[in-house]
Design a protein around this motif. Structure first.
Motif, PDB file in Angstrom:
ATOM      1  N   TYR A  99       0.863  -1.170   0.096  1.00  0.00           N
ATOM      2  CA  TYR A  99      -0.052  -0.116   0.163  1.00  0.00           C
ATOM      3  C   TYR A  99       1.010   1.177   0.124  1.00  0.00           C
ATOM      4  CZ  TYR A  99      -4.082  -2.770   1.629  1.00  0.00           C
ATOM      5  OH  TYR A  99      -5.167  -3.577   1.741  1.00  0.00           O
ATOM      6  N   SER A 100       0.387   2.137  -0.572  1.00  0.00           N
ATOM      7  CA  SER A 100       0.897   3.443  -0.555  1.00  0.00           C
ATOM      8  C   SER A 100       0.164   4.726  -0.472  1.00  0.00           C
ATOM      9  CB  SER A 100       2.006   3.787  -1.729  1.00  0.00           C
ATOM     10  OG  SER A 100       2.438   5.087  -1.740  1.00  0.00           O
ATOM     11  N   PHE A 101       0.301   5.620   0.456  1.00  0.00           N
ATOM     12  CA  PHE A 101      -0.666   6.674   0.844  1.00  0.00           C
ATOM     13  C   PHE A 101       0.392   7.915   0.663  1.00  0.00           C
ATOM     14  CE2 PHE A 101      -2.328   3.284   3.167  1.00  0.00           C
ATOM     15  CZ  PHE A 101      -3.751   3.471   2.919  1.00  0.00           C
ATOM     16  N   SER A 102       0.066   8.771  -0.384  1.00  0.00           N
ATOM     17  CA  SER A 102       0.843   9.880  -0.624  1.00  0.00           C
ATOM     18  C   SER A 102       0.145  10.673  -1.784  1.00  0.00           C
ATOM     19  CB  SER A 102       2.199   9.498  -1.348  1.00  0.00           C
ATOM     20  OG  SER A 102       2.891  10.652  -1.635  1.00  0.00           O
ATOM     21  N   MET A 103       0.236  11.987  -1.548  1.00  0.00           N
ATOM     22  CA  MET A 103      -0.407  13.033  -2.418  1.00  0.00           C
ATOM     23  C   MET A 103       0.813  13.883  -3.266  1.00  0.00           C
ATOM     24  SD  MET A 103      -3.801  14.183  -0.463  1.00  0.00           S
ATOM     25  CE  MET A 103      -3.243  15.066   1.149  1.00  0.00           C
ATOM     26  N   ASN A 104       1.934  13.710  -2.808  1.00  0.00           N
ATOM     27  CA  ASN A 104       2.969  14.754  -3.372  1.00  0.00           C
ATOM     28  C   ASN A 104       3.787  13.889  -4.472  1.00  0.00           C
ATOM     29  OD1 ASN A 104       4.494  12.962  -1.719  1.00  0.00           O
ATOM     30  ND2 ASN A 104       5.130  14.747  -0.518  1.00  0.00           N
ATOM     31  N   GLY A 105       3.417  12.606  -4.967  1.00  0.00           N
ATOM     32  CA  GLY A 105       4.183  11.724  -6.026  1.00  0.00           C
ATOM     33  C   GLY A 105       5.571  11.282  -5.493  1.00  0.00           C
ATOM     34  N   SER A 124     -16.975   5.537   1.332  1.00  0.00           N
ATOM     35  CA  SER A 124     -16.637   6.665   1.785  1.00  0.00           C
ATOM     36  C   SER A 124     -14.960   6.787   1.092  1.00  0.00           C
ATOM     37  CB  SER A 124     -16.600   6.947   3.351  1.00  0.00           C
ATOM     38  OG  SER A 124     -15.745   7.982   3.643  1.00  0.00           O
ATOM     39  N   VAL A 125     -14.619   8.205   1.061  1.00  0.00           N
ATOM     40  CA  VAL A 125     -13.028   8.503   0.511  1.00  0.00           C
ATOM     41  C   VAL A 125     -12.081   8.442   1.703  1.00  0.00           C
ATOM     42  CG1 VAL A 125     -13.854   9.561  -1.482  1.00  0.00           C
ATOM     43  CG2 VAL A 125     -13.617  10.908   0.504  1.00  0.00           C
ATOM     44  N   SER A 126     -12.700   8.386   2.698  1.00  0.00           N
ATOM     45  CA  SER A 126     -11.754   8.398   4.069  1.00  0.00           C
ATOM     46  C   SER A 126     -12.139   7.121   4.959  1.00  0.00           C
ATOM     47  CB  SER A 126     -12.173   9.877   4.659  1.00  0.00           C
ATOM     48  OG  SER A 126     -11.230   9.573   5.768  1.00  0.00           O
ATOM     49  N   GLN A 127     -11.079   6.247   5.185  1.00  0.00           N
ATOM     50  CA  GLN A 127     -11.385   5.095   5.923  1.00  0.00           C
ATOM     51  C   GLN A 127     -10.095   4.637   6.757  1.00  0.00           C
ATOM     52  OE1 GLN A 127     -14.266   3.310   6.586  1.00  0.00           O
ATOM     53  NE2 GLN A 127     -15.427   4.336   5.081  1.00  0.00           N
ATOM     54  N   MET A 178      -8.625   7.793  -2.591  1.00  0.00           N
ATOM     55  CA  MET A 178      -8.944   7.203  -0.949  1.00  0.00           C
ATOM     56  C   MET A 178      -8.016   7.798   0.006  1.00  0.00           C
ATOM     57  SD  MET A 178     -10.897   5.407   1.103  1.00  0.00           S
ATOM     58  CE  MET A 178     -11.900   4.585  -0.238  1.00  0.00           C
ATOM     59  N   TRP A 179      -8.349   7.873   1.314  1.00  0.00           N
ATOM     60  CA  TRP A 179      -7.106   8.725   2.133  1.00  0.00           C
ATOM     61  C   TRP A 179      -7.198   7.929   3.464  1.00  0.00           C
ATOM     62  CZ3 TRP A 179      -2.936   9.871   1.057  1.00  0.00           C
ATOM     63  CH2 TRP A 179      -2.057  10.651   1.879  1.00  0.00           C
ATOM     64  N   LEU A 180      -6.402   8.105   4.340  1.00  0.00           N
ATOM     65  CA  LEU A 180      -6.620   7.206   5.730  1.00  0.00           C
ATOM     66  C   LEU A 180      -7.524   8.166   6.933  1.00  0.00           C
ATOM     67  CD1 LEU A 180      -3.248   5.671   6.288  1.00  0.00           C
ATOM     68  CD2 LEU A 180      -5.257   4.492   6.198  1.00  0.00           C
ATOM     69  N   GLU A 181      -8.139   7.400   7.402  1.00  0.00           N
ATOM     70  CA  GLU A 181      -9.074   8.119   8.628  1.00  0.00           C
ATOM     71  C   GLU A 181      -8.606   7.602   9.986  1.00  0.00           C
ATOM     72  OE1 GLU A 181     -10.544  10.217  10.413  1.00  0.00           O
ATOM     73  OE2 GLU A 181     -12.060  10.268   9.038  1.00  0.00           O
ATOM     74  N   TRP A 182      -8.321   8.376  10.833  1.00  0.00           N
ATOM     75  CA  TRP A 182      -7.835   8.023  12.173  1.00  0.00           C
ATOM     76  C   TRP A 182      -8.859   7.991  13.228  1.00  0.00           C
ATOM     77  CZ3 TRP A 182      -6.349  12.550   9.992  1.00  0.00           C
ATOM     78  CH2 TRP A 182      -6.841  13.761  10.752  1.00  0.00           C
ATOM     79  N   ARG A 183     -10.093   8.499  12.855  1.00  0.00           N
ATOM     80  CA  ARG A 183     -11.293   8.392  13.896  1.00  0.00           C
ATOM     81  C   ARG A 183     -11.908   6.983  13.868  1.00  0.00           C
ATOM     82  NH1 ARG A 183     -11.411  12.953  11.191  1.00  0.00           N
ATOM     83  NH2 ARG A 183     -10.720  14.878  11.922  1.00  0.00           N
ATOM     84  N   ALA A 184     -11.846   6.426  14.805  1.00  0.00           N
ATOM     85  CA  ALA A 184     -12.707   5.075  14.621  1.00  0.00           C
ATOM     86  C   ALA A 184     -14.181   5.624  14.976  1.00  0.00           C
ATOM     87  CB  ALA A 184     -12.303   4.300  16.115  1.00  0.00           C
TER      88      ALA A 184
END
Length: 379
Positions: A186-192, A262-265, A242-248
């Motif tokens: 998995y990779s989570f990045s918005m700046n390339g 949802s786009v945040s999970q 999609m992006w990462l969510e930290w709120r359970a």
């Protein structure tokens, strides 16, 4: 009649004065009851309403109750900012306050198998210098020496390079997935900045998923849209908006494969939707959201499913939903790093970023960001 008139005439002034003296106290009492009295309860209510109408704060605390009694411990939990209530109608305000209290209770229960333990102060009392030195010492020193590594953009293991690359993957045989077993990245990045990472894990034959909420070429915000063409197809990169969510979530629902909505999970929900029990390689540049995301992984136990983690930590400011004094924030950051280590993550490489700003203060012995490479030694 004439006698009465004469008596009244002779004793009139004195009599009238006496009558007035007798009437004044009852008159004042009646005035108080009729005029002042009805306003007393309202005045009381107004005072209460003014107090209730004032801006109130609910503190979301990660600090266990026992730690709040430690010497030098702050009155509110370190590392999490105060949430401001919105002033609405009485009923709505009370309902909102109840919602904040429910959220606080949710966090205090530490939902999941892990608990983020707030570490003691680095010195006898809160000290910015002591807390910063402890963090810098921790993140600048490798905890595990790897004789063979994977460098950015390379899929062939080699000895550690002489220069310090942006990140490294430990390529010891016992830490890499077997050649005949599925590999997930998995990779989570918005700046390339994850291009080399995506290249490396693709060359390894992994099933690769890239997450970027700003990516217009992604799968429309729905994970299931591109899974069929990727599952088991090593080297192919599926891109998700999609992006990462930290709120359970307050009420967790079982996430079926390909169904998130949802786009945040959270990472746990993304893995469930993709049908993954393990992520062998994970890259994350979360732009200062990493501290709260890490806390979520610790509390939900998600870290036990991650084998290799490459993440950038930002020190310029406290981060999303992180607050407190500078000393409290630094102690919170160190507590999060300790939480990663408790789950078996060992630091194998550290690369300093540009700048020397920590919590908006210019320092000489630290950088504004660090890219850290961990390996989970429990696998």
């Amino acid at each position: 009649m004439r006698t009465c008139v004469r008596w009244w005439g002779r004793g009139g002034p004195l009599a009238r004065s006496g009558v007035l003296l007798l009437l004044i106290p009852p008159f004042l009492l009646a005035l108080q009851l009729l005029v002042v009295g009805p306003w007393l309860p309202r005045a009381t209510r107004v005072g209460v309403e003014e107090q209730e109408g004032a801006v109130a704060f609910s503190v979301i605390s990660i600090e266990p109750e026992k730690n709040s009694r430690q010497r030098g411990s702050p009155s509110r939990g370190p590392g999490l900012e105060e949430e401001e209530e919105v002033e609405v109608e009485d009923g709505g305000r009370r309902e909102g306050a109840r919602a904040f209290e429910d959220e606080n209770e949710m966090h205090s229960r530490q939902m999941g198998p892990g608990t983020l333990e707030v570490q003691p102060w680095a010195s006898d009392k809160p000290s910015f210098t002591a807390e910063l030195n402890r963090i810098v010492t921790y993140i600048a020193r490798a905890q595990l020496n790897c004789s063979r590594v994977l460098s950015p953009g390379q899929a062939q293991a080699s000895h550690p390079p002489a220069d310090s690359p942006h990140w490294l993957l430990c390529a010891e045989d016992w830490l890499l997935p077997a050649a005949d077993r599925p590999c997930v990245a998995y990779s989570f990045s918005m700046n390339g900045g994850d291009a080399d990472f995506l290249k490396t894990v693709s060359l390894l034959g992994c099933e690769v998923h890239s997450f970027d909420p700003s990516n217009s070429n992604a799968s429309g915000g729905h994970l299931g849209n591109s899974l069929a063409s990727n599952h088991g197809d090593g080297g192919v990169v599926s891109r998700h908006k999609m992006w990462l969510e930290w709120r359970a979530p307050r009420k967790r629902k079982h996430k079926t494969r390909g169904n998130l909505g949802s786009v945040s999970q959270t990472l746990a929900d993304i893995m469930a939707a993709l049908g993954h029990h393990t992520v062998h390689f994970l890259y994350a540049d979360l732009l200062s959201a990493e501290w709260r995301v890490f806390q979520n992984w610790i509390e939900l136990g998600t870290l036990q499913s991650v084998h290799h983690l490459v993440a950038t930590v930002h020190l310029q400011w406290a981060g999303f939903e992180v607050g407190g004094t500078n000393e409290e924030v630094l102690r919170y950051w160190f507590s999060v790093l300790q939480g990663l280590q408790i789950f078996g993550l060992k630091l194998v490489h550290s690369s300093a970023g540009e700048g020397h700003s920590v919590l908006k203060q210019t320092v000489s012995n630290a950088h504004s960001s660090y890219t850290l490479s961990w390996v989970n030694t429990r696998h």
